[in-house]
Design a protein around this motif. Structure first.
Motif, PDB file in Angstrom:
ATOM      1  N   VAL A  62      -0.231  -0.409   7.344  1.00 32.48           N
ATOM      2  CA  VAL A  62       0.882   0.323   6.730  1.00 32.48           C
ATOM      3  C   VAL A  62       2.040   0.581   7.700  1.00 32.48           C
ATOM      4  O   VAL A  62       3.209   0.417   7.325  1.00 32.48           O
ATOM      5  CB  VAL A  62       0.361   1.636   6.097  1.00 32.48           C
ATOM      6  CG1 VAL A  62       1.519   2.512   5.625  1.00 32.48           C
ATOM      7  CG2 VAL A  62      -0.556   1.315   4.920  1.00 32.48           C
TER       8      VAL A  62
ATOM      9  N   THR B 291      -4.431   4.366  -5.255  1.00 36.69           N
ATOM     10  CA  THR B 291      -4.749   4.562  -3.839  1.00 36.69           C
ATOM     11  C   THR B 291      -6.044   5.336  -3.672  1.00 36.69           C
ATOM     12  O   THR B 291      -6.918   4.970  -2.873  1.00 36.69           O
ATOM     13  CB  THR B 291      -3.597   5.306  -3.124  1.00 36.69           C
ATOM     14  OG1 THR B 291      -2.381   4.569  -3.276  1.00 36.69           O
ATOM     15  CG2 THR B 291      -3.897   5.480  -1.645  1.00 36.69           C
TER      16      THR B 291
ATOM     17  N   ARG C 217       1.711   9.847   3.703  1.00 36.64           N
ATOM     18  CA  ARG C 217       1.148  10.072   2.368  1.00 36.64           C
ATOM     19  C   ARG C 217       0.003   9.109   2.108  1.00 36.64           C
ATOM     20  O   ARG C 217      -1.068   9.500   1.631  1.00 36.64           O
ATOM     21  CB  ARG C 217       2.242   9.886   1.317  1.00 36.64           C
ATOM     22  CG  ARG C 217       1.717   9.823  -0.119  1.00 36.64           C
ATOM     23  CD  ARG C 217       2.823   9.428  -1.096  1.00 36.64           C
ATOM     24  NE  ARG C 217       2.271   9.129  -2.422  1.00 36.64           N
ATOM     25  CZ  ARG C 217       1.758   7.953  -2.767  1.00 36.64           C
ATOM     26  NH1 ARG C 217       1.711   6.945  -1.878  1.00 36.64           N
ATOM     27  NH2 ARG C 217       1.280   7.761  -3.988  1.00 36.64           N
ATOM     28  N   ASN C 218       0.208   7.827   2.433  1.00 32.34           N
ATOM     29  CA  ASN C 218      -0.843   6.830   2.221  1.00 32.34           C
ATOM     30  C   ASN C 218      -2.079   7.160   3.042  1.00 32.34           C
ATOM     31  O   ASN C 218      -3.206   7.134   2.526  1.00 32.34           O
ATOM     32  CB  ASN C 218      -0.318   5.444   2.569  1.00 32.34           C
ATOM     33  CG  ASN C 218      -1.393   4.377   2.520  1.00 32.34           C
ATOM     34  OD1 ASN C 218      -2.000   4.043   3.539  1.00 32.34           O
ATOM     35  ND2 ASN C 218      -1.653   3.843   1.330  1.00 32.34           N
ATOM     36  N   TRP C 219      -1.887   7.489   4.302  1.00 30.84           N
ATOM     37  CA  TRP C 219      -3.015   7.817   5.160  1.00 30.84           C
ATOM     38  C   TRP C 219      -3.791   9.016   4.621  1.00 30.84           C
ATOM     39  O   TRP C 219      -5.026   9.023   4.609  1.00 30.84           O
ATOM     40  CB  TRP C 219      -2.543   8.122   6.580  1.00 30.84           C
ATOM     41  CG  TRP C 219      -2.068   6.923   7.331  1.00 30.84           C
ATOM     42  CD1 TRP C 219      -2.142   5.618   6.945  1.00 30.84           C
ATOM     43  CD2 TRP C 219      -1.437   6.931   8.618  1.00 30.84           C
ATOM     44  NE1 TRP C 219      -1.595   4.806   7.912  1.00 30.84           N
ATOM     45  CE2 TRP C 219      -1.154   5.571   8.945  1.00 30.84           C
ATOM     46  CE3 TRP C 219      -1.063   7.929   9.506  1.00 30.84           C
ATOM     47  CZ2 TRP C 219      -0.527   5.215  10.140  1.00 30.84           C
ATOM     48  CZ3 TRP C 219      -0.450   7.579  10.700  1.00 30.84           C
ATOM     49  CH2 TRP C 219      -0.194   6.227  11.009  1.00 30.84           C
TER      50      TRP C 219
ATOM     51  N   THR D 277      -0.563   6.915  -6.716  1.00 29.62           N
ATOM     52  CA  THR D 277      -1.552   7.850  -6.179  1.00 29.62           C
ATOM     53  C   THR D 277      -2.929   7.573  -6.768  1.00 29.62           C
ATOM     54  O   THR D 277      -3.941   7.556  -6.064  1.00 29.62           O
ATOM     55  CB  THR D 277      -1.133   9.294  -6.483  1.00 29.62           C
ATOM     56  OG1 THR D 277       0.121   9.556  -5.844  1.00 29.62           O
ATOM     57  CG2 THR D 277      -2.179  10.286  -5.986  1.00 29.62           C
TER      58      THR D 277
ATOM     59  N   ASP E 149      -9.676   0.028   0.011  1.00 31.86           N
ATOM     60  CA  ASP E 149      -9.000   0.359   1.276  1.00 31.86           C
ATOM     61  C   ASP E 149      -9.765   1.373   2.103  1.00 31.86           C
ATOM     62  O   ASP E 149     -10.157   2.443   1.599  1.00 31.86           O
ATOM     63  CB  ASP E 149      -7.602   0.918   1.004  1.00 31.86           C
ATOM     64  CG  ASP E 149      -6.620  -0.147   0.577  1.00 31.86           C
ATOM     65  OD1 ASP E 149      -6.693  -1.274   1.106  1.00 31.86           O
ATOM     66  OD2 ASP E 149      -5.766   0.135  -0.293  1.00 31.86           O
TER      67      ASP E 149
ATOM     68  N   SER F 228       6.167   8.400   3.723  1.00 34.51           N
ATOM     69  CA  SER F 228       5.359   7.587   2.813  1.00 34.51           C
ATOM     70  C   SER F 228       4.146   6.991   3.515  1.00 34.51           C
ATOM     71  O   SER F 228       3.087   6.807   2.900  1.00 34.51           O
ATOM     72  CB  SER F 228       6.218   6.482   2.181  1.00 34.51           C
ATOM     73  OG  SER F 228       6.832   5.672   3.164  1.00 34.51           O
TER      74      SER F 228
ATOM     75  N   LYS G 185       0.828  -1.203   0.000  1.00 35.37           N
ATOM     76  CA  LYS G 185       0.000   0.000   0.000  1.00 35.37           C
ATOM     77  C   LYS G 185       0.869   1.263   0.000  1.00 35.37           C
ATOM     78  O   LYS G 185       0.489   2.292  -0.587  1.00 35.37           O
ATOM     79  CB  LYS G 185      -0.943  -0.008   1.203  1.00 35.37           C
ATOM     80  CG  LYS G 185      -1.976  -1.137   1.145  1.00 35.37           C
ATOM     81  CD  LYS G 185      -2.872  -1.164   2.352  1.00 35.37           C
ATOM     82  CE  LYS G 185      -3.694  -2.442   2.424  1.00 35.37           C
ATOM     83  NZ  LYS G 185      -4.482  -2.711   1.224  1.00 35.37           N
ATOM     84  N   VAL G 186       2.025   1.202   0.648  1.00 35.56           N
ATOM     85  CA  VAL G 186       2.929   2.351   0.666  1.00 35.56           C
ATOM     86  C   VAL G 186       3.379   2.715  -0.748  1.00 35.56           C
ATOM     87  O   VAL G 186       3.466   3.894  -1.114  1.00 35.56           O
ATOM     88  CB  VAL G 186       4.158   2.062   1.560  1.00 35.56           C
ATOM     89  CG1 VAL G 186       5.259   3.085   1.310  1.00 35.56           C
ATOM     90  CG2 VAL G 186       3.759   2.090   3.031  1.00 35.56           C
TER      91      VAL G 186
ATOM     92  N   VAL H 154      -5.701   0.834   6.802  1.00 35.16           N
ATOM     93  CA  VAL H 154      -4.320   1.261   6.555  1.00 35.16           C
ATOM     94  C   VAL H 154      -3.675   1.804   7.829  1.00 35.16           C
ATOM     95  O   VAL H 154      -2.450   1.796   7.955  1.00 35.16           O
ATOM     96  CB  VAL H 154      -4.235   2.285   5.405  1.00 35.16           C
ATOM     97  CG1 VAL H 154      -4.720   1.666   4.105  1.00 35.16           C
ATOM     98  CG2 VAL H 154      -5.008   3.565   5.706  1.00 35.16           C
TER      99      VAL H 154
END
Length: 285
Positions: free
Chosen positions: A85, A28, A103-105, A25, A76, A100, A20-21, A81
């Protein structure tokens, strides 16, 4: 064999967090958008059932259908996450950094909110016939939920904020258990059964889920709920997000990682006692 033992699915948890990281973009945001939308539909479904039957348990029993669908489709939620993550960071996977993870969150939050908001607008149109009449019974219930779970907490001040936070913690303890439980099985039926149980607990107990609330409160505002946008963020969404993070990461992610992925050294076993030496036989002279 359709069941994976804990050490096997603990590795899958870390691998999932790492993937997921490094997801693009675009992917995600799309996956988060669809997760928020499907979970919002499930929440609308559960509220409708509760209103029509007068039995909250029936709504809670059927709400997990949305959760199961979105995870089987590989979408997701922010709550998931939050748990998975950080494990890639803690496990020191190459290229995984704090930036990172954040960023995912952030991307998942935006995607979930957009998906839930889309369904909130659609449901507001449905229950008011395109805003041409007052909300029907389901719409009125949505407005009441928003008021009771914002202003209702604010009326109790600090105690209300603490209660809200704890409900967020307990929510993602159960929801993330559902996320991880799906990794225990390689069959669809096994995954669904494993996910259904903790999600039923969270919904029936009225715990606070940040993504479900992204639907309930905007729709409540559209339908005349007696609370403000500031009430929603200060007295629900922000504390719920923090509680969800603490609950999922502390009680699910870190505990499973610590005891199944990075187990402690086993204690040494005591040696069995040596047999007593036999005395030499007495010789008669």
């Amino acid at each position: 064999m359709s069941y994976l033992n804990p050490s096997e699915f603990a590795t899958k948890m870390i691998d999932a967090g790492e993937s997921k990281v490094f997801m693009s973009t675009r992917d995600t945001v799309i996956r988060a958008y669809m997760a928020g939308a499907i979970l919002a539909l499930a929440a609308a479904f559960a509220v409708t059932i509760t209103v029509q039957t007068g039995q909250p348990l029936v709504g809670a029993l059927l709400f997990p259908v949305g959760f199961c669908m979105l995870y089987l489709l590989g979408f997701d939620l922010l709550t998931g996450v939050f748990t998975l993550v950080p494990l890639a960071l803690i496990d020191r996977r190459p290229g995984v950094r704090v930036r990172s993870v954040l960023r995912n969150w952030g991307l998942v939050f935006v995607g979930n909110f957009a998906g839930a908001l889309t369904v909130a607008l659609m449901m507001a149109v449905i229950v008011t016939f395109g805003f041409s009449m007052d909300p029907n019974e389901v719409g009125q219930k949505l407005g009441e939920i928003g008021a009771s779970r914002t202003v209702g907490y604010a009326d109790h001040g600090g105690a209300g904020m603490l209660t809200l936070f704890i409900r967020g913690v307990l929510c993602n303890w159960m929801v993330s258990t559902g996320v991880v439980a799906a990794m225990m099985s390689t069959s669809v039926s096994g995954k669904v059964i494993a996910m259904w149980m903790p999600i039923l607990v969270f919904f029936y107990m009225g715990f606070e889920h940040s993504v479900v609330n992204m639907f309930l409160f905007p729709s409540g505002l559209m339908l005349g709920g007696d609370f403000s946008i500031a009430d929603y963020f200060v007295w629900n969404e922000i504390p719920t997000v923090v509680g969800n993070l603490v609950g999922g990461l502390t009680f699910v992610g870190l505990t499973l990682y610590a005891t199944h992925a990075r187990t402690g050294a086993p204690r040494s076993r005591p040696l069995p006692p040596e047999p007593a030496a036999e005395l030499p036989a007495k010789v008669n002279v």
